[in-house]
Design a protein around this motif. Structure first.
Motif, PDB file in Angstrom:
ATOM      1  N   ARG A 270       9.496   4.910  52.884  1.00 16.83           N
ATOM      2  CA  ARG A 270      10.081   3.583  53.079  1.00 16.83           C
ATOM      3  C   ARG A 270      11.530   3.704  53.556  1.00 16.83           C
ATOM      4  O   ARG A 270      11.977   2.940  54.419  1.00 16.83           O
ATOM      5  N   VAL A 271      12.288   4.643  52.999  1.00  9.80           N
ATOM      6  CA  VAL A 271      13.677   4.836  53.417  1.00  9.80           C
ATOM      7  C   VAL A 271      13.734   5.292  54.869  1.00  9.80           C
ATOM      8  O   VAL A 271      14.535   4.794  55.668  1.00  9.80           O
ATOM      9  N   LEU A 272      12.872   6.241  55.229  1.00  3.73           N
ATOM     10  CA  LEU A 272      12.853   6.748  56.599  1.00  3.73           C
ATOM     11  C   LEU A 272      12.547   5.629  57.596  1.00  3.73           C
ATOM     12  O   LEU A 272      13.214   5.500  58.636  1.00  3.73           O
ATOM     13  N   LEU A 273      11.561   4.804  57.291  1.00  2.98           N
ATOM     14  CA  LEU A 273      11.207   3.710  58.194  1.00  2.98           C
ATOM     15  C   LEU A 273      12.331   2.679  58.288  1.00  2.98           C
ATOM     16  O   LEU A 273      12.580   2.111  59.353  1.00  2.98           O
ATOM     17  N   ALA A 274      13.025   2.452  57.167  1.00  2.01           N
ATOM     18  CA  ALA A 274      14.136   1.498  57.174  1.00  2.01           C
ATOM     19  C   ALA A 274      15.280   2.010  58.054  1.00  2.01           C
ATOM     20  O   ALA A 274      15.893   1.240  58.814  1.00  2.01           O
ATOM     21  N   VAL A 275      15.576   3.304  57.953  1.00  2.00           N
ATOM     22  CA  VAL A 275      16.636   3.880  58.791  1.00  2.00           C
ATOM     23  C   VAL A 275      16.215   3.864  60.251  1.00  2.00           C
ATOM     24  O   VAL A 275      17.018   3.551  61.144  1.00  2.00           O
ATOM     25  N   GLU A 276      14.956   4.160  60.521  1.00  2.00           N
ATOM     26  CA  GLU A 276      14.448   4.145  61.895  1.00  2.00           C
ATOM     27  C   GLU A 276      14.596   2.761  62.513  1.00  2.00           C
ATOM     28  O   GLU A 276      14.931   2.617  63.698  1.00  2.00           O
ATOM     29  N   GLU A 277      14.380   1.719  61.696  1.00  2.00           N
ATOM     30  CA  GLU A 277      14.472   0.345  62.209  1.00  2.00           C
ATOM     31  C   GLU A 277      15.890  -0.016  62.632  1.00  2.00           C
ATOM     32  O   GLU A 277      16.096  -0.936  63.422  1.00  2.00           O
ATOM     33  N   THR A 278      16.897   0.693  62.098  1.00  6.71           N
ATOM     34  CA  THR A 278      18.289   0.401  62.493  1.00  6.71           C
ATOM     35  C   THR A 278      18.577   0.862  63.911  1.00  6.71           C
ATOM     36  O   THR A 278      19.582   0.461  64.511  1.00  6.71           O
ATOM     37  N   ASN A 280      19.364   3.902  64.761  1.00  2.00           N
ATOM     38  CA  ASN A 280      20.256   5.070  64.747  1.00  2.00           C
ATOM     39  C   ASN A 280      19.397   6.329  64.754  1.00  2.00           C
ATOM     40  O   ASN A 280      18.946   6.819  63.724  1.00  2.00           O
ATOM     41  N   ARG A 281      19.184   6.874  65.943  1.00  4.52           N
ATOM     42  CA  ARG A 281      18.245   7.975  66.101  1.00  4.52           C
ATOM     43  C   ARG A 281      18.753   9.270  65.464  1.00  4.52           C
ATOM     44  O   ARG A 281      17.971  10.026  64.889  1.00  4.52           O
ATOM     45  N   GLN A 282      20.051   9.525  65.567  1.00  5.29           N
ATOM     46  CA  GLN A 282      20.559  10.757  64.971  1.00  5.29           C
ATOM     47  C   GLN A 282      20.466  10.707  63.446  1.00  5.29           C
ATOM     48  O   GLN A 282      20.086  11.684  62.803  1.00  5.29           O
ATOM     49  N   ARG A 283      20.793   9.549  62.879  1.00  7.01           N
ATOM     50  CA  ARG A 283      20.683   9.418  61.431  1.00  7.01           C
ATOM     51  C   ARG A 283      19.230   9.564  60.985  1.00  7.01           C
ATOM     52  O   ARG A 283      18.939  10.165  59.961  1.00  7.01           O
ATOM     53  N   THR A 284      18.315   9.012  61.775  1.00  5.25           N
ATOM     54  CA  THR A 284      16.886   9.152  61.465  1.00  5.25           C
ATOM     55  C   THR A 284      16.478  10.616  61.476  1.00  5.25           C
ATOM     56  O   THR A 284      15.760  11.086  60.580  1.00  5.25           O
ATOM     57  N   ALA A 285      16.939  11.356  62.478  1.00  2.00           N
ATOM     58  CA  ALA A 285      16.603  12.779  62.572  1.00  2.00           C
ATOM     59  C   ALA A 285      17.187  13.561  61.398  1.00  2.00           C
ATOM     60  O   ALA A 285      16.519  14.427  60.822  1.00  2.00           O
ATOM     61  N   LYS A 286      18.423  13.270  61.042  1.00  2.00           N
ATOM     62  CA  LYS A 286      19.055  13.982  59.922  1.00  2.00           C
ATOM     63  C   LYS A 286      18.308  13.705  58.621  1.00  2.00           C
ATOM     64  O   LYS A 286      18.089  14.605  57.811  1.00  2.00           O
ATOM     65  N   LEU A 287      17.911  12.435  58.429  1.00  2.00           N
ATOM     66  CA  LEU A 287      17.177  12.094  57.211  1.00  2.00           C
ATOM     67  C   LEU A 287      15.817  12.779  57.186  1.00  2.00           C
ATOM     68  O   LEU A 287      15.395  13.318  56.159  1.00  2.00           O
TER      69      LEU A 287
END
Length: 322
Positions: A270-278, A280-287
């Motif tokens: 759920r956290v990963l999908l929430a970050v992806e929705e923002t 921010n691709r680099q933050r998604t990759a880091k997470l």
């Protein structure tokens, strides 16, 4: 004792999960008569007491949740009292009632008048949602108790919570008479813990109404639709109840306990999908990379591979540490 071998074989010929509705209620009655008490409270409610130890857990649940969700179709808390030897008072509702029934008020009045709660060293009230409302509201019957409530409503009274649109058909219930406004009913509690998903606006608004010096408001963003299931899967809920059944728990101590869900795959998804929705691709990759360092998660691996193929660059974690 029930804390050692609580199961339907003690009182019935079939497992609780195999019983039809009438048989299940009959089994609850037999359990209560054998280990403490069972009482019907009008047409919609019942109370089961397992009288064992000097700490009492008071739980509020719907019969539907018990039969459909709980392992073995047992009231929540049976595993806890097996492990601790504590006592359990399970107050059950047939459907969503918020326990707004004079029969319930009279039941708790009688327990107070008879000195029932005085016989325990420590008392913990627990519930979620509508049942969390009840746990907070009826804790007033046992001053000095602890309360753990997951995503509770403070009230459905439109004068206080007009913004609450999820339960409009239940506004006909009376939230202005006895045991009515849950935050006020917490005044006599020794300590209370309100856990809620801060991303859900209505739940956060209700939680804000509970704010008191002795009430710990704990935000759990990215919870599922059922916070109780989350905490059970993370093996946190019973640990929390067991801890507050012994002594108060600080906000920092509760926070450390809750961190166990950080390795819970559904939560991380759920956290990963929430970050992806923002976006921010680099933050998604880091997470995604951070998640894969701790757990196996195909969706995180796919996201990371795709982002790296698209040219997203990540710092070398070993160089970053140096």
């Amino acid at each position: 004792g029930i804390c050692v071998k609580t199961d339907a074989s003690n009182v019935f010929t079939k497992k609780l999960s195999d019983l039809d509705r009438d048989e299940w209620f009959a089994a609850m009655g037999k359990l209560g008569r054998k280990y403490g008490m069972y009482e019907k409270l009008g047409d919609k409610h019942a109370a089961l007491l397992v009288d064992e130890g000097e700490t009492l857990v008071v739980t509020f649940e719907t019969v539907e949740d018990i039969r459909d969700e709980n392992p073995g179709s047992e009231p929540l808390g049976f595993d806890l009292i097996r492990a601790t030897g504590w006592s359990l008072l399970s107050v059950m509702s047939d459907g969503d009632t918020w326990f707004r029934d004079p029969k319930i008020y009279e039941f708790f009045d009688a327990l107070t008048d008879d000195g029932f709660f005085d016989g325990f060293d420590r008392i913990v009230f627990y519930g979620r949602g509508a049942c969390g409302y009840a746990a907070a509201a009826f804790s007033a019957a046992a001053p000095g108790s602890a309360v753990v409530a997951l995503s509770p409503q403070a009230t459905l009274d439109p004068e206080r919570a007009r913004w609450e649109q999820r339960f409009r058909t239940y506004r006909r219930l009376n939230f202005t008479d006895r045991y009515g406004y849950a935050p006020d009913m917490l005044e006599a509690a020794n300590d209370a813990y309100i856990l809620f998903d801060s991303k859900r606006e209505e739940d956060a608004a209700h939680a804000a109404l509970f704010k008191r010096d002795h009430v710990h408001l704990t935000r759990l963003p990215h919870a599922s639709a059922d916070l109780q299931i989350d905490l059970l899967e993370a093996k946190v809920l019973y640990r929390l109840l067991a801890r507050v059944g012994v002594e108060p728990l600080s906000s920092s101590g509760l926070g450390r306990m809750i961190r166990a869900r950080r390795i819970q795959v559904p939560y991380l998804r759920r956290v990963l999908l929430a970050v992806e929705e923002t976006g921010n691709r680099q933050r998604t990759a880091k997470l995604a990379r951070a998640i894969l360092q701790h757990v196996r998660m195909p969706i995180a691996r796919k996201r990371l591979s795709r982002l790296l193929e698209d040219g997203i660059e990540l710092p070398d974690p070993l160089k970053a540490e140096a």
